[in-house]
Write an enzyme that holds these catalytic residues in place. Sequence first.
Site, PDB file in Angstrom:
ATOM      1  N   TRP A   5       0.654  -1.241  -0.145  1.00 14.03           N
ATOM      2  CA  TRP A   5       0.003   0.128  -0.020  1.00 14.03           C
ATOM      3  C   TRP A   5       0.811   1.359   0.019  1.00 14.03           C
ATOM      4  CZ3 TRP A   5      -4.455  -0.728   4.083  1.00 14.03           C
ATOM      5  CH2 TRP A   5      -5.512  -1.670   3.696  1.00 14.03           C
ATOM      6  N   HIS A  21      12.755  -2.057  -1.024  1.00 14.34           N
ATOM      7  CA  HIS A  21      12.070  -1.571  -2.124  1.00 14.34           C
ATOM      8  C   HIS A  21      12.981  -0.337  -2.701  1.00 14.34           C
ATOM      9  CE1 HIS A  21       8.796   0.445  -4.336  1.00 14.34           C
ATOM     10  NE2 HIS A  21       8.276  -0.575  -4.171  1.00 14.34           N
ATOM     11  N   GLU A  48      11.980   2.459  -3.926  1.00 12.33           N
ATOM     12  CA  GLU A  48      11.822   3.558  -3.221  1.00 12.33           C
ATOM     13  C   GLU A  48      12.548   4.061  -2.179  1.00 12.33           C
ATOM     14  OE1 GLU A  48       7.416   3.173  -3.085  1.00 12.33           O
ATOM     15  OE2 GLU A  48       7.512   3.377  -5.369  1.00 12.33           O
ATOM     16  N   GLY A  94       4.819   1.950 -11.008  1.00 14.79           N
ATOM     17  CA  GLY A  94       4.031   2.917 -10.957  1.00 14.79           C
ATOM     18  C   GLY A  94       3.991   3.733 -12.076  1.00 14.79           C
ATOM     19  N   SER A 130       3.634  -2.425 -11.941  1.00 16.31           N
ATOM     20  CA  SER A 130       2.423  -2.251 -12.728  1.00 16.31           C
ATOM     21  C   SER A 130       1.576  -3.623 -12.833  1.00 16.31           C
ATOM     22  CB  SER A 130       2.851  -1.494 -14.252  1.00 16.31           C
ATOM     23  OG  SER A 130       3.281  -0.407 -13.872  1.00 16.31           O
ATOM     24  N   GLY A 177       1.598  -2.654  -6.292  1.00 13.38           N
ATOM     25  CA  GLY A 177       1.258  -1.501  -5.657  1.00 13.38           C
ATOM     26  C   GLY A 177      -0.113  -0.650  -5.793  1.00 13.38           C
ATOM     27  N   GLY A 178      -0.216   0.087  -7.031  1.00 12.92           N
ATOM     28  CA  GLY A 178      -1.289   0.774  -7.340  1.00 12.92           C
ATOM     29  C   GLY A 178      -2.670  -0.058  -7.235  1.00 12.92           C
TER      30      GLY A 178
END
Length: 253
Positions: free
Chosen positions: A10, A97, A99, A175, A215, A236-237
């Site tokens: 999330w 990750h 990020e 993403g 994705s 993710g998304g």
Amino acid sequence: MRKQIAAANWKMNLSQNEAESLMDQLLASDFNLSLNQSAIFAVPAIYIPLAIQKLSGKQNVFVAAQNCHQKTNGAYTGEISAPMFASIGVQHIILGHSERRTYFNESDALLAEKTEAVLAVGSTPIFCCGEPLEIREAGTQNGFVDAQLKNALFQLSAEQIVKVVIAYEPIWAIGTGKTATSEQAQDIHAYIRSVFAAKYGQDIADQISILYGGSVKASNANEIFSQPDVDGGLVGGASLIATEFAAIIKALK
Ligand code: PGA
């Protein structure tokens, strides 16, 4: 058979009310998991107790953390350790990750420490690796990922490495709506497995779940997950939309 895993990441999203409503919608979608399948929800740390309370009744559903500190305790304001997560029932922690590598400067050496900290409390690291766009364009992604794995994980014993879940996430696909083709995913997943086979033997390598991330959505999950060396996804998304993530869980082998 290796564990097939649909892991939701999330990230830093949703209010508590939104988180609760997403979990209610997911539970209402009535997904079912067989013995070799798991659904893992890496929610913001503050919602972990709520997520455990809501989801723990479901078979093979786990709540995960998105990161942890490498030390067990001490004067590290704002941080949460692997033993703390374990003490509230968290058995999986995402590590490295892209990020976190990019925005929080997490190095392979630091990730080696974090991986050992998670394994030391009997939890499962979901270890992320994956190359940036320029590396993919140069065609040197295998060597790039090889170094990430060797630098952070090769100090582990065979008994430890089988407890690690790998998430291959090409940064250019995170993403962006740009997914690796199922062929690109299979190629590098097979390569990653061969890296572990060379170090630990084929038997051990065959037990390691390797998830694809970048994705993943309901419309491509079936094709990607059907590849022989792809053991599910880190999402993710699409994990923020109940119908999408429920369909992704159903796409597991
Ligand atoms: P995405 O993110 O599914 O939104 O591309 C994947 C991830 O970062 O784990």
